[in-house]
Write a protein that holds these residues in place. Structure first.
Motif, PDB file in Angstrom:
ATOM      1  N   SER A 144      35.437 -82.899 -15.626  1.00  0.00           N
ATOM      2  CA  SER A 144      35.559 -83.872 -14.537  1.00  0.00           C
ATOM      3  C   SER A 144      36.706 -83.515 -13.602  1.00  0.00           C
ATOM      4  O   SER A 144      36.587 -83.658 -12.373  1.00  0.00           O
ATOM      5  N   CYS A 145      37.813 -83.054 -14.167  1.00  0.00           N
ATOM      6  CA  CYS A 145      38.960 -82.679 -13.330  1.00  0.00           C
ATOM      7  C   CYS A 145      38.611 -81.535 -12.388  1.00  0.00           C
ATOM      8  O   CYS A 145      38.968 -81.566 -11.196  1.00  0.00           O
ATOM      9  N   ILE A 146      37.912 -80.523 -12.902  1.00  0.00           N
ATOM     10  CA  ILE A 146      37.536 -79.383 -12.060  1.00  0.00           C
ATOM     11  C   ILE A 146      36.534 -79.820 -10.992  1.00  0.00           C
ATOM     12  O   ILE A 146      36.631 -79.415  -9.822  1.00  0.00           O
ATOM     13  N   GLU A 147      35.573 -80.661 -11.376  1.00  0.00           N
ATOM     14  CA  GLU A 147      34.590 -81.162 -10.407  1.00  0.00           C
ATOM     15  C   GLU A 147      35.281 -81.961  -9.298  1.00  0.00           C
ATOM     16  O   GLU A 147      34.989 -81.780  -8.110  1.00  0.00           O
ATOM     17  N   THR A 148      36.185 -82.847  -9.687  1.00  0.00           N
ATOM     18  CA  THR A 148      36.880 -83.677  -8.697  1.00  0.00           C
ATOM     19  C   THR A 148      37.792 -82.829  -7.813  1.00  0.00           C
ATOM     20  O   THR A 148      37.883 -83.045  -6.602  1.00  0.00           O
ATOM     21  N   ALA A 149      38.472 -81.870  -8.413  1.00  0.00           N
ATOM     22  CA  ALA A 149      39.333 -80.979  -7.629  1.00  0.00           C
ATOM     23  C   ALA A 149      38.522 -80.219  -6.594  1.00  0.00           C
ATOM     24  O   ALA A 149      38.949 -80.086  -5.438  1.00  0.00           O
ATOM     25  N   ARG A 150      37.341 -79.756  -6.988  1.00  0.00           N
ATOM     26  CA  ARG A 150      36.519 -78.980  -6.048  1.00  0.00           C
ATOM     27  C   ARG A 150      36.002 -79.858  -4.911  1.00  0.00           C
ATOM     28  O   ARG A 150      35.927 -79.406  -3.761  1.00  0.00           O
ATOM     29  N   ARG A 151      35.659 -81.129  -5.200  1.00  0.00           N
ATOM     30  CA  ARG A 151      35.230 -82.044  -4.128  1.00  0.00           C
ATOM     31  C   ARG A 151      36.361 -82.264  -3.135  1.00  0.00           C
ATOM     32  O   ARG A 151      36.143 -82.290  -1.915  1.00  0.00           O
ATOM     33  N   ASN A 152      37.564 -82.438  -3.641  1.00  0.00           N
ATOM     34  CA  ASN A 152      38.710 -82.604  -2.749  1.00  0.00           C
ATOM     35  C   ASN A 152      38.978 -81.332  -1.956  1.00  0.00           C
ATOM     36  O   ASN A 152      39.370 -81.393  -0.781  1.00  0.00           O
ATOM     37  N   ALA A 153      38.762 -80.179  -2.585  1.00  0.00           N
ATOM     38  CA  ALA A 153      38.967 -78.910  -1.883  1.00  0.00           C
ATOM     39  C   ALA A 153      37.977 -78.745  -0.736  1.00  0.00           C
ATOM     40  O   ALA A 153      38.337 -78.277   0.349  1.00  0.00           O
ATOM     41  N   ARG A 154      36.734 -79.122  -0.963  1.00  0.00           N
ATOM     42  CA  ARG A 154      35.728 -79.035   0.112  1.00  0.00           C
ATOM     43  C   ARG A 154      36.130 -79.898   1.293  1.00  0.00           C
ATOM     44  O   ARG A 154      35.990 -79.494   2.452  1.00  0.00           O
ATOM     45  N   ALA A 155      36.635 -81.097   1.004  1.00  0.00           N
ATOM     46  CA  ALA A 155      37.003 -82.018   2.077  1.00  0.00           C
ATOM     47  C   ALA A 155      38.220 -81.522   2.861  1.00  0.00           C
ATOM     48  O   ALA A 155      38.368 -81.832   4.042  1.00  0.00           O
ATOM     49  N   ALA A 156      39.082 -80.742   2.186  1.00  0.00           N
ATOM     50  CA  ALA A 156      40.306 -80.250   2.843  1.00  0.00           C
ATOM     51  C   ALA A 156      40.227 -78.765   3.154  1.00  0.00           C
ATOM     52  O   ALA A 156      41.261 -78.126   3.380  1.00  0.00           O
ATOM     53  N   ARG A 157      39.024 -78.225   3.208  1.00  0.00           N
ATOM     54  CA  ARG A 157      38.832 -76.777   3.313  1.00  0.00           C
ATOM     55  C   ARG A 157      39.600 -76.157   4.477  1.00  0.00           C
ATOM     56  O   ARG A 157      40.201 -75.083   4.332  1.00  0.00           O
ATOM     57  N   THR A 158      39.623 -76.818   5.614  1.00  0.00           N
ATOM     58  CA  THR A 158      40.249 -76.225   6.799  1.00  0.00           C
ATOM     59  C   THR A 158      41.773 -76.205   6.711  1.00  0.00           C
ATOM     60  O   THR A 158      42.427 -75.534   7.512  1.00  0.00           O
ATOM     61  N   ASN A 159      42.334 -76.935   5.759  1.00  0.00           N
ATOM     62  CA  ASN A 159      43.789 -76.945   5.584  1.00  0.00           C
ATOM     63  C   ASN A 159      44.251 -76.134   4.382  1.00  0.00           C
ATOM     64  O   ASN A 159      45.421 -76.206   3.992  1.00  0.00           O
ATOM     65  N   MET A 160      43.331 -75.361   3.817  1.00  0.00           N
ATOM     66  CA  MET A 160      43.652 -74.512   2.678  1.00  0.00           C
ATOM     67  C   MET A 160      43.563 -73.056   3.078  1.00  0.00           C
ATOM     68  O   MET A 160      42.832 -72.696   4.000  1.00  0.00           O
ATOM     69  N   THR A 161      44.302 -72.217   2.372  1.00  0.00           N
ATOM     70  CA  THR A 161      44.161 -70.781   2.600  1.00  0.00           C
ATOM     71  C   THR A 161      42.873 -70.288   1.932  1.00  0.00           C
ATOM     72  O   THR A 161      42.320 -70.943   1.042  1.00  0.00           O
ATOM     73  N   THR A 162      42.397 -69.137   2.372  1.00  0.00           N
ATOM     74  CA  THR A 162      41.196 -68.554   1.775  1.00  0.00           C
ATOM     75  C   THR A 162      41.372 -68.338   0.280  1.00  0.00           C
ATOM     76  O   THR A 162      40.465 -68.601  -0.519  1.00  0.00           O
ATOM     77  N   GLU A 163      42.551 -67.890  -0.116  1.00  0.00           N
ATOM     78  CA  GLU A 163      42.812 -67.626  -1.540  1.00  0.00           C
ATOM     79  C   GLU A 163      42.769 -68.907  -2.368  1.00  0.00           C
ATOM     80  O   GLU A 163      42.297 -68.899  -3.511  1.00  0.00           O
ATOM     81  N   MET A 164      43.253 -70.007  -1.818  1.00  0.00           N
ATOM     82  CA  MET A 164      43.181 -71.289  -2.527  1.00  0.00           C
ATOM     83  C   MET A 164      41.733 -71.698  -2.757  1.00  0.00           C
ATOM     84  O   MET A 164      41.351 -72.086  -3.866  1.00  0.00           O
ATOM     85  N   GLU A 210      39.055 -69.839  -2.781  1.00  0.00           N
ATOM     86  CA  GLU A 210      38.380 -68.937  -3.708  1.00  0.00           C
ATOM     87  C   GLU A 210      38.785 -69.217  -5.151  1.00  0.00           C
ATOM     88  O   GLU A 210      37.951 -69.118  -6.073  1.00  0.00           O
ATOM     89  N   ALA A 211      40.047 -69.578  -5.378  1.00  0.00           N
ATOM     90  CA  ALA A 211      40.491 -69.898  -6.731  1.00  0.00           C
ATOM     91  C   ALA A 211      39.778 -71.137  -7.259  1.00  0.00           C
ATOM     92  O   ALA A 211      39.308 -71.163  -8.406  1.00  0.00           O
ATOM     93  N   ILE A 212      39.666 -72.185  -6.425  1.00  0.00           N
ATOM     94  CA  ILE A 212      39.007 -73.421  -6.852  1.00  0.00           C
ATOM     95  C   ILE A 212      37.501 -73.231  -6.961  1.00  0.00           C
ATOM     96  O   ILE A 212      36.875 -73.590  -7.964  1.00  0.00           O
ATOM     97  N   ASN A 213      36.904 -72.665  -5.928  1.00  0.00           N
ATOM     98  CA  ASN A 213      35.450 -72.527  -5.914  1.00  0.00           C
ATOM     99  C   ASN A 213      34.968 -71.555  -6.991  1.00  0.00           C
ATOM    100  O   ASN A 213      33.932 -71.775  -7.626  1.00  0.00           O
TER     101      ASN A 213
END
Length: 312
Positions: free
Chosen positions: A85-105, A107-110
């Motif tokens: 659940s933690c990984i799933e929730t983290a990835r949903r948050n990452a998708r929503a903030a994609r434009t404010n993350m580096t490419t490496e971040m 790729e690590a989450i996805n």
């Protein structure tokens, strides 16, 4: 920056930290149950539920067993604090903030999310489970290293750090409280082999065995373990280190409303100041359990104040 992006980054990093912590809890529970196979009612596994803060929810859904605890903490999607659940929730948050993350971040989450189903289904034996938990720790370490080394030191970075260290402080306090209050051995065992292994297990959860040897150079003593995890600013999982980070990053966020952010900043500064002046002898004398219980409550309050200050 946009409130929703700040919130996404905060919770993204917080859930990655939680996944790492739960993986460590399961590893140590497994180790301690092997050392004490006759432990009454699987106390090591019960302590893992308590340390994860999910014992009441588990009891409503499951009969107690080692397999049920492992499944609930690692794989059960109905448990919002399970590793999956933690990984799933983290990835949903990452998708929503994609434009404010580096490419490496990203790729690590996805990459972790994409590999998770295969890893999850292959973790059927005890050896496979150990490999799965090691993999989770590696992926969490990768994410933390990537964001720390690729993000600009702007608000997006500060919200990531707030999430990481608010979560870490809560985890450290809960872990110590479980050992002292829930897993305290009988009077005849205090200071004995079982007690010694339990304190070693605490150090193993937070990867602190070497740090302990470097700082204290002797046998494992409860007061010294508590000092390491509460007061030592050199150790990056101690409460002192966590609140130093929280107070620092709260002050570095730009464009804050002074009125709205005052309570969060003041509370973080107060906790940091109190920990910097505290002595472990005084904490132990007044009651370690009482001190840690108060810290857990104050940490939750600080999270609420941060959310209120930034409109989460």
């Amino acid at each position: 920056m946009l409130v929703r992006i700040a919130e996404n980054l905060h919770w993204l990093t917080r859930y990655i930290e939680r996944a790492d912590y739960v993986a460590r809890l399961l590893q140590v529970a497994g180790h301690m149950s092997a050392v004490r196979p006759d432990a009454e009612l699987g106390s090591e596994w019960r302590s893992a539920l308590v340390a994860a803060g999910v014992e009441p929810a588990f009891n409503k859904k499951h009969e107690f067993s080692e397999a049920a605890v492992v499944n609930y903490l690692a794989f059960d999607t109905d448990n919002p604090s399970s590793i999956v659940s933690c990984i799933e929730t983290a990835r949903r948050n990452a998708r929503a903030a994609r434009t404010n993350m580096t490419t490496e971040m990203w790729e690590a989450i996805n990459g972790t999310w994409l590999e998770l189903p295969g890893r999850r289904h292959s973790a059927r034996s005890s050896d496979d489970l150990i490999q799965f938990l090691d993999w989770i720790k590696e992926r969490a370490g990768l994410y933390h290293g990537v964001y720390a080394n690729t993000m600009l030191r702007r608000d997006s970075f500060h919200f990531c750090r707030l999430g990481q260290f608010i979560e870490r402080a809560d985890n450290t306090a809960r872990l110590l409280d479980v050992k002292y209050h829930v897993e305290l051995p009988s009077v005849k065992d205090v200071g004995g082999v079982i007690d010694h292994y339990q304190w070693l297990a605490i150090l193993r959860v937070v990867a602190a065995r070497r740090a302990y040897r470097v700082l204290f150079k002797g046998t494992v003593e409860p007061a010294r373990v508590a000092e390491l995890l509460i007061l030592r600013p050199e150790f990056p999982r101690s409460l002192r280190f966590c609140y130093e980070q929280v107070a620092s990053h709260l002050n570095q966020i730009t464009g804050q409303d002074p009125e709205r952010s005052r309570e969060a900043k003041q509370l973080a500064a107060d906790i940091d100041t109190e920990l910097s002046a505290a002595r472990i002898e005084d904490i132990m004398a007044s009651g370690l359990h009482e001190f840690l219980s108060a810290m857990i409550v104050r940490n939750e309050q600080l999270g609420v104040e941060i959310a209120r200050a930034h409109l989460f």
